[in-house]
Design a protein around this motif. Structure first.
Motif, PDB file in Angstrom:
ATOM      1  N   GLY A  23     -91.904  42.733 -15.783  1.00 54.52           N
ATOM      2  CA  GLY A  23     -92.391  43.993 -15.033  1.00 54.52           C
ATOM      3  C   GLY A  23     -91.538  43.865 -13.654  1.00 54.52           C
ATOM      4  N   ASP A  24     -90.781  43.298 -13.472  1.00 54.17           N
ATOM      5  CA  ASP A  24     -90.208  43.140 -12.047  1.00 54.17           C
ATOM      6  C   ASP A  24     -89.974  44.554 -11.385  1.00 54.17           C
ATOM      7  N   GLU A  25     -90.708  44.796 -10.262  1.00 56.46           N
ATOM      8  CA  GLU A  25     -90.529  46.239 -10.144  1.00 56.46           C
ATOM      9  C   GLU A  25     -89.288  46.499  -9.396  1.00 56.46           C
ATOM     10  N   SER A  26     -88.493  45.908  -8.859  1.00 57.82           N
ATOM     11  CA  SER A  26     -87.142  46.294  -8.335  1.00 57.82           C
ATOM     12  C   SER A  26     -86.167  46.369  -9.291  1.00 57.82           C
ATOM     13  N   THR A  27     -86.020  45.891 -10.571  1.00 55.46           N
ATOM     14  CA  THR A  27     -85.521  46.043 -11.637  1.00 55.46           C
ATOM     15  C   THR A  27     -85.997  47.338 -12.327  1.00 55.46           C
ATOM     16  N   TRP A  28     -87.041  47.554 -12.500  1.00 49.89           N
ATOM     17  CA  TRP A  28     -87.617  49.025 -13.160  1.00 49.89           C
ATOM     18  C   TRP A  28     -87.186  50.179 -12.266  1.00 49.89           C
ATOM     19  N   THR A  29     -87.194  49.726 -11.014  1.00 48.41           N
ATOM     20  CA  THR A  29     -86.802  51.097 -10.213  1.00 48.41           C
ATOM     21  C   THR A  29     -85.450  51.381 -10.491  1.00 48.41           C
ATOM     22  N   ALA A  30     -84.433  50.352 -10.549  1.00 51.25           N
ATOM     23  CA  ALA A  30     -83.013  50.438 -10.764  1.00 51.25           C
ATOM     24  C   ALA A  30     -82.593  51.048 -12.094  1.00 51.25           C
ATOM     25  N   VAL A  31     -83.728  50.839 -12.880  1.00 46.91           N
ATOM     26  CA  VAL A  31     -83.483  51.216 -14.450  1.00 46.91           C
ATOM     27  C   VAL A  31     -83.714  52.747 -14.485  1.00 46.91           C
ATOM     28  N   LEU A  32     -84.835  52.964 -13.669  1.00 52.96           N
ATOM     29  CA  LEU A  32     -85.423  54.388 -13.702  1.00 52.96           C
ATOM     30  C   LEU A  32     -84.090  55.279 -13.273  1.00 52.96           C
ATOM     31  N   ALA A  33     -83.710  54.894 -12.044  1.00 52.02           N
ATOM     32  CA  ALA A  33     -82.599  55.462 -11.327  1.00 52.02           C
ATOM     33  C   ALA A  33     -81.417  55.572 -12.264  1.00 52.02           C
ATOM     34  N   THR A  34     -81.007  54.612 -12.934  1.00 51.84           N
ATOM     35  CA  THR A  34     -79.815  54.746 -13.859  1.00 51.84           C
ATOM     36  C   THR A  34     -80.201  55.855 -14.965  1.00 51.84           C
ATOM     37  N   VAL A  35     -81.516  55.686 -15.484  1.00 51.26           N
ATOM     38  CA  VAL A  35     -81.844  56.634 -16.599  1.00 51.26           C
ATOM     39  C   VAL A  35     -81.690  58.097 -15.987  1.00 51.26           C
ATOM     40  N   LYS A  36     -82.412  58.303 -15.014  1.00 55.72           N
ATOM     41  CA  LYS A  36     -82.477  59.561 -14.282  1.00 55.72           C
ATOM     42  C   LYS A  36     -81.096  59.992 -14.099  1.00 55.72           C
ATOM     43  N   VAL A  37     -80.264  59.278 -13.313  1.00 55.70           N
ATOM     44  CA  VAL A  37     -79.072  59.765 -13.035  1.00 55.70           C
ATOM     45  C   VAL A  37     -77.854  60.122 -14.092  1.00 55.70           C
ATOM     46  N   SER A  38     -78.027  59.079 -14.986  1.00 58.54           N
ATOM     47  CA  SER A  38     -76.974  59.337 -16.222  1.00 58.54           C
ATOM     48  C   SER A  38     -77.473  60.410 -17.112  1.00 58.54           C
ATOM     49  N   THR A  39     -78.695  60.511 -17.280  1.00 57.96           N
ATOM     50  CA  THR A  39     -79.224  61.652 -18.079  1.00 57.96           C
ATOM     51  C   THR A  39     -78.874  62.833 -17.494  1.00 57.96           C
ATOM     52  N   CYS A  40     -79.050  63.147 -16.216  1.00 56.71           N
ATOM     53  CA  CYS A  40     -78.426  64.287 -15.639  1.00 56.71           C
ATOM     54  C   CYS A  40     -77.029  64.386 -15.546  1.00 56.71           C
ATOM     55  N   SER A  41     -76.462  63.519 -15.373  1.00 62.65           N
ATOM     56  CA  SER A  41     -74.717  63.867 -15.334  1.00 62.65           C
ATOM     57  C   SER A  41     -74.259  64.354 -16.889  1.00 62.65           C
ATOM     58  N   MET A  42     -75.033  63.443 -17.941  1.00 65.37           N
ATOM     59  CA  MET A  42     -74.535  63.884 -19.068  1.00 65.37           C
ATOM     60  C   MET A  42     -74.834  65.091 -19.584  1.00 65.37           C
ATOM     61  N   LEU A  43     -76.056  65.547 -18.915  1.00 67.91           N
ATOM     62  CA  LEU A  43     -76.327  66.964 -19.462  1.00 67.91           C
ATOM     63  C   LEU A  43     -75.384  67.876 -18.885  1.00 67.91           C
ATOM     64  N   LEU A  44     -75.153  67.602 -17.710  1.00 69.14           N
ATOM     65  CA  LEU A  44     -74.321  68.621 -16.874  1.00 69.14           C
ATOM     66  C   LEU A  44     -72.785  68.574 -17.558  1.00 69.14           C
ATOM     67  N   SER A  45     -72.383  67.451 -17.831  1.00 69.31           N
ATOM     68  CA  SER A  45     -70.873  67.433 -18.265  1.00 69.31           C
ATOM     69  C   SER A  45     -70.939  68.010 -19.522  1.00 69.31           C
ATOM     70  N   ILE A  46     -71.808  67.865 -20.490  1.00 67.67           N
ATOM     71  CA  ILE A  46     -71.936  68.167 -21.976  1.00 67.67           C
ATOM     72  C   ILE A  46     -71.941  69.465 -21.790  1.00 67.67           C
ATOM     73  N   GLY A  47     -72.632  70.139 -20.969  1.00 67.83           N
ATOM     74  CA  GLY A  47     -73.042  71.657 -20.753  1.00 67.83           C
ATOM     75  C   GLY A  47     -71.654  72.151 -20.239  1.00 67.83           C
ATOM     76  N   ALA A  48     -70.924  71.623 -19.405  1.00 65.68           N
ATOM     77  CA  ALA A  48     -69.641  72.337 -18.966  1.00 65.68           C
ATOM     78  C   ALA A  48     -68.566  71.909 -19.994  1.00 65.68           C
ATOM     79  N   GLY A  49     -68.634  70.592 -20.368  1.00 68.72           N
ATOM     80  CA  GLY A  49     -67.541  70.397 -21.396  1.00 68.72           C
ATOM     81  C   GLY A  49     -67.292  70.849 -22.661  1.00 68.72           C
ATOM     82  N   LEU A  50     -68.480  71.205 -23.371  1.00 63.61           N
ATOM     83  CA  LEU A  50     -68.397  71.649 -24.490  1.00 63.61           C
ATOM     84  C   LEU A  50     -67.776  72.825 -24.808  1.00 63.61           C
TER      85      LEU A  50
END
Ligand SMILES: Nc1ncnc2c1ncn2[C@@H]1O[C@H](COP(=O)(O)OP(=O)(O)OP(=O)(O)O)[C@@H](O)[C@H]1O
Ligand SMILES: Nc1ncnc2c1ncn2[C@@H]1O[C@H](COP(=O)(O)OP(=O)(O)OP(=O)(O)O)[C@@H](O)[C@H]1O
Ligand SMILES: [Mg+2]
Ligand SMILES: [Mg+2]
Lengths: 339, 228, 251, 339, 228
Positions: free
Chosen positions: B18-45
């Motif tokens: 449960g290394d905190e800095s790793t989990w923070t980075a994972v969370l940031a990655t999940v957040k940001v990639s989810t957000c950008s995928m939603l946006l790009s699918i919303g516009a791209g489809l």
């Protein structure tokens, strides 16, 4: 009677090839119109124009007096077409039939209506509704597609070869369903089919299409080329058994000529006739009963050509006509028209 | 080779301790990639649908431009987004630099052409008979869009998964726009870049494995969904 | 919310862990939260120029002075230094061990031994270029033996190791590298100790004319804190593998 | 005569649904076999097995005495199938027809052979060869697909609904081309079709398929359910005009029964008969000539059911049979067999 | 924003003044991306075909793994390849480190899953009737592969173009395996990363534009080919 469709000066082109050439055509409300004609004559194209999926290159189509655009509300909810190759969505049979209802946001008693539609084409709801689109035989798919149209209770139903690859029983069912639609819902029908017997058992009027042109008087007999010139201005069509037909002047560059049924007479034996007549031997290949007109339609083969003639039951008895029998056809050269 | 082994061991350590800095980075990655995928699918489809379904003048040219946009380098996107959202840029007042939102904007630009191009190609391959059938059943424009997209959903999914892979692994935008700020905008990929830069190859590999595990989890859920 | 100071710095301060070590102390002492982005010196300066950060911690004195002259920076405060060294393979193929820095570079060039340069215009790279100039040679570029990696220090050291060549590095990074190799690194220090090899780190505050919105007060607080006794002691005590990495020298 | 195909104990399943159940079937070299049966009876499935595109779930298919695997050389270059829905490759008509030749690396006189193949299905080389696959009407596409099979001069030609949506003239051409293939190249043909008239004009033997089972004696008349129980063990089939047929014992769970043509007798009027007989009125809907057997096949509608009976020309004259005429069918209940 | 304008100007300067280091990088990029695309297409098309055409046990799982491979971070691939080809790695004797060949190997690993996954999806969408038709015309296994792939060429092209965009713009592998060595293994993307690191944003944008121009040229030729 009111006109559902009025077509004016329609010309339709595919890559500069003219495939439809209809100056005037009216289709009445509640009528059943049969479209007959050889492959490539333009039947499917005409049906596509009637559902406004394509726009004619030239000319106007009025639907209930108005020129409609593709996707106009008036067309979408009222007109439906069964395409020549049935195409099913990649879902179950049930969902395929429900699709049109879903689009219309029609949630009323859906299951029962789908059941009824399926039974109209002779398919059992329990056995077929849950099947996937690809788990069907050719004829079953065709019938599911038909059910998907019937369930919509459309005002106008355009059917493109609805019984090709459908078995006899089902063809009968489809005929009944069609007639019922016409009666119950006042549906106007336009049906293209090569199964003349079936088509004649259902349609009030028949339109013959040839090379994109219509001949609205019923099935005429067509003599197709190649022709050879004869006696200077006349032409002849050679049949492969040595007989030949003489055709009138004016056939330069033409690919076919026409002779009306009423201008052909039938005899048991050849007679002596003057020059202005064609006389040739043909064989009756089949006969069927046109219920609507209480007459019998006979198909007569002249080698490569085939003619269709109509008889009353009395005539049949009198001439002892039956399939397999040889008869003599006689008609005036001048009665033949170039198309 | 030792680094690879060490990396695998380390990956487990990081995840399970449960290394905190790793989990923070994972969370940031999940957040940001989810957000950008939603946006790009919303516009791209929708864009992909229009491009694939309709024939119009200049369509071929548009496709070429779109295909070229598939080759937008992430650093380049990063630079351009930076130019817009930096304090001196026209959007400087929104304070998007060094934020996850900023990264998401850049990644949307990255993913959009992929989603659009693959959607368009998939839609183009649809049987013309399919369209005629929909029209013949009374479908309006919206029904056609929805049904078409649904009919080719596997093709579109493939496009989305490809775009997701691209978004999940990109470094250039996250680095340039996000700034790789620890506890804030550090994503798994910028962390990998950092560790690699430090010569901590085992750490880099460990983080890489974590990222791949994340992708695997997402794809597994998609494949379970797909099977239904 | 507490005040947050955004800083751009070079990779060496971050990679060695110095900032992770100092930041909590800074926050405790001043109540200011320190956030930083670690990049090349050039980009760090650029981020200051575009006012996307409030303060800089860099190590390229000539560039820093020019930066202030150009009106981007306001004040420069030297806070610590370490030194640069020339490292090379244990067998020292060009035999530069113990030579003065000028001679060593000349020898490397004469013998055409591989020399790995960062070539990224970083503080380290700028220093290296200066050394070639001091040794009276034109800056090599396309020569076969002169390899420009365009990467960070550790990557460059790794290239040197793979290629069996020489390179110039700051001592901090070298110690880090040594530790990664378990203390027995294939590359060893061959030339060091010259005054010209000093590597000076400074805190740069930004010009309030150029960046009106930057948090100048916080930046000055940081600058003061770094130069203050507490921070200077902390720097002095910062060790990796028992070795000191930076020597505080705030005036 | 040598057997081209021998099928032994074939069972074929789609998702646990048994769709083929053939204990024994032999197809002779050079024969023309017609496959007849309602939609979903298993015709297309059988053809797919015969080209080894699918393997039967159980049982063996011998091709020239050997069990072949999919893609075996022996099948690939000798057997060809025209699928029910014709599918054209996304290329020109020319390239579609040339495809099979290319595969065989057969570069001999290709253009002429393609020309010949096209003319056999009534398409003009100049007009059609350069067309793209989608620039064809339904029937034209079907005929191009047929030409692509004919050009291969195969040893075995399997045709699945070759004349569905093909016009009458072209159906005739296709028949001739088929017969010629049989004569010239000794091709063995198996043809599934719902156009019985066409099929009877071409095939030597007909196999009737129903629910995956074959009845190799020609077209039998099928009485399909639903049935109601009657008198304890017997069953009845109600027709919609009030008539009904009585069926023998043993029909529990069965969906259809069969009555052979030879067991049905025809009368002009109803007679007094004892209990063991069914007697009902039907209408002749159509008649056609079976050239090969020199007899006339008549289709008789009994409401929802339809029966096919054969007559000699003399019988027709004597009974004055003609389409539209009502006749009485009589047959023994015990002659009916459950399927 | 000034940097963008300056970048555009600079791009023209670099291209037309024939700046040697730029052209060397462009050449390296072209070489290495061509090579890796050829390899990944060569391997990806047959694999994609097999995966898309046949039904077999575990296929769905294989697809999930493949989809996950779409999310291999470039730095990670770089690290793993590095571990294999570095002097101490098992393939150290081939001297592939810091060579264009090494980069090409890594990029092939990057592009392969994209080509394979999109080929498989495209092949899966092929009408079953198409396969039956080929069989019925006497096609052997090879004919089927070739004809199938040809029939869906636009879909495959879309996959290849996407993979090309990925390869052309990746930094992680080129940096890690190639080493960004000037005049040798510096590619356009590593040059962009370098210039950006130096704070020379205009140069970065200029190089980005050059890369995009390169991609545009390639896509334009493809689209011309396609139209024929
Ligand atoms: N792919 C499939 N999956 C499941 N069931 C199938 C599949 N294909 C056909 N069937 C079913 O198998 C049975 C036989 O189908 P087949 O296509 O052989 O019929 P057919 O005799 O050719 O009918 P038609 O006259 O309609 O062409 C039908 O009940 C059909 O529903
Ligand atoms: N998409 C198209 N592009 C070019 N030509 C076409 C296209 N569709 C049909 N045609 C041509 O237009 C003519 C009319 O085609 P249509 O499909 O209307 O014929 P049809 O009467 O329905 O024939 P069939 O009985 O074979 O179904 C034919 O000559 C055909 O070759
Ligand atoms: Mg048609
Ligand atoms: Mg079938």
């Amino acid at each position: 009677m009111t006109a559902v469709y009025q077509l004016k000066n329609i010309r339709h082109f595919y890559n500069d090839r003219k495939v439809l050439n209809i100056d005037d055509l009216t289709i009445e409300k509640g009528s059943i119109t049969g479209l007959v004609g050889p492959n490539g004559s333009g039947k499917s194209t005409l049906l596509k124009l009637l559902i406004f999926a394509e726009r004619p290159s030239l000319g106007e189509i009025y639907f209930r007096g108005k020129i409609e655009l593709p996707f106009s509300k008036a067309i979408r909810s009222k007109v439906t077409l069964l395409t020549q190759k049935p195409y099913l969505l990649k879902r179950t049979v049930y969902d395929n039939i429900a699709y049109g209802l879903n689009i219309r946001k029609d949630k009323n008693d859906v299951i029962r209506r789908i059941k009824t539609a399926l039974s109209k084409v002779g398919l059992d709801f329990e056995r077929f509704a849950p099947r996937k689109w690809h788990e069907l035989s050719g004829g079953e798919a065709q019938r599911v597609a038909m059910a998907a149209r019937l369930v919509l209770e459309p005002d106008v139903l355009l059917l493109d070869e609805p019984v090709a690859s459908v078995d006899m029983e089902s063809a009968k069912l489809i005929r009944n369903a069609t007639l019922k639609a016409c009666e119950e819902w006042g549906t106007t029908l336009v049906i293209a089919s090569h199964d003349l017997q079936w088509l004649f058992s259902i349609s009030d009027t028949q339109i013959f299409i040839f090379n994109g042109k219509i001949f609205p008087t019923g099935v005429e007999n067509i003599i197709t080329g190649p022709f050879e010139t004869h006696n200077g201005n006349q032409f002849i069509k050679k049949l492969s058994d040595g007989q030949f037909l003489v055709l009138p002047e004016g056939g330069k560059g033409k690919t076919a000529a026409l002779i009306k049924k009423k201008n052909i007479s039938i005899d048991q034996d050849k007679k002596q006739l003057n020059n202005g007549f064609n006389q040739c031997e043909g064989t009756i290949t089949s006969m069927f009963f046109e219920k609507k007109k209480e007459r019998i339609s006979a198909n007569i083969g002249l080698n490569d050509l085939s003619f269709t003639l109509n008889f009353s039951p009395d005539q049949i008895s009198r001439l002892d006509l039956q399939p397999g029998k040889k008869i003599i056809l006689t008609f005036k050269i001048d009665h033949m028209e170039w198309m | 080779m030792d680094d690879i082994v060490a990396g695998i061991v380390k990956a487990f350590e990081l995840l399970f301790s449960g290394d905190e800095s790793t989990w923070t980075a994972v969370l940031a990655t999940v957040k940001v990639s989810t957000c950008s995928m939603l946006l790009s699918i919303g516009a791209g489809l929708p864009c992909g649908f229009l491009l694939g379904y309709y024939e119009f003048r200049g369509k071929q040219h548009l496709r070429t431009v779109l295909d070229t946009m598939l080759a937008l380098p992430t650093v380049f996107i990063g630079l351009v987004v930076f130019a817009f959202i930096s304090n001196q840029g026209p959007l400087g007042d929104f304070k998007l630099l060094f934020s996850l939102t900023g990264i998401a904007i850049g990644q949307t630009i990255l993913a959009f052409p992929i989603v659009t191009a693959i959607t368009a190609t998939t839609i183009e391959a649809v049987d013309p008979l399919f369209k005629l059938t929909l029209v013949s059943l009374g479908a309006g424009k919206r029904n056609i869009i929805a049904t078409c997209l649904w009919e080719v959903r596997y093709g579109i999914l493939a496009g989305a998964v490809t775009a997701y892979g691209r978004v999940l692994t990109e470094v250039g935008i996250s680095m340039m726009v996000g700034g790789n700020i620890k506890w804030h905008t550090r994503t798994v990929t910028t962390a990998i870049a950092l560790e690699t830069g430090k010569g901590e190859f085992a750490n880099g590999i460990a983080l890489g494995i974590i990222l791949i595990t994340l992708a695997f989890a997402v794809n597994l859920s998609l494949s379970l969904l797909r099977r239904q | 919310a507490s005040d947050t100071l955004m800083m751009a710095t070079t990779t060496s301060t971050d990679n060695t862990g110095l900032l992770d070590y100092l930041a909590p102390h800074f926050e405790k002492d001043t109540g200011i939260k320190l956030k930083w982005t670690a990049t090349g010196t050039g980009k760090a300066l650029k981020l200051g120029e575009t006012c996307d950060v409030d303060v800089l911690l860099v190590h390229a004195p000539p560039a820093e002075k020019k930066y202030i002259e150009k009106g981007f920076g306001k004040a420069r405060r030297e806070v610590m230094y370490n030194d640069f060294v020339i490292i090379g393979p244990k067998n020292d193929p060009a035999a530069v061990k113990g030579q003065s820095i000028q001679d060593a570079l000349k020898t490397i060039k004469d013998k055409q031994s591989a020399f790995i340069s960062r070539g990224d215009d970083s503080g380290t790279n700028k220093k290296e270029k200066l050394l070639w100039k001091n040794a009276g040679m034109q800056l090599p570029d396309k020569e076969e033996w002169y390899v420009q990696t365009g990467q960070g220090m550790l990557s460059t050291i790794n290239v040197a190791q793979e290629r069996g060549g020489y390179t110039m590095t700051d001592r901090g990074t070298y110690i880090k590298y040594q530790s990664q190799k378990g203390g027995d690194a294939p590359l060893i220090v061959l030339v060091d100790g010259d005054a010209v090899l000093l590597n000076q780190y400074s805190v740069l505050t930004l010009s309030d004319k150029n960046c009106a919105k930057a948090q100048h007060e916080l930046a000055i607080k940081f600058s003061d804190w770094m130069a203050g006794e507490n921070a200077q002691n902390l720097i002095k005590d910062f060790r990796l593998l028992g070795k000191r990495l930076f020597i505080p020298n705030a005036k």
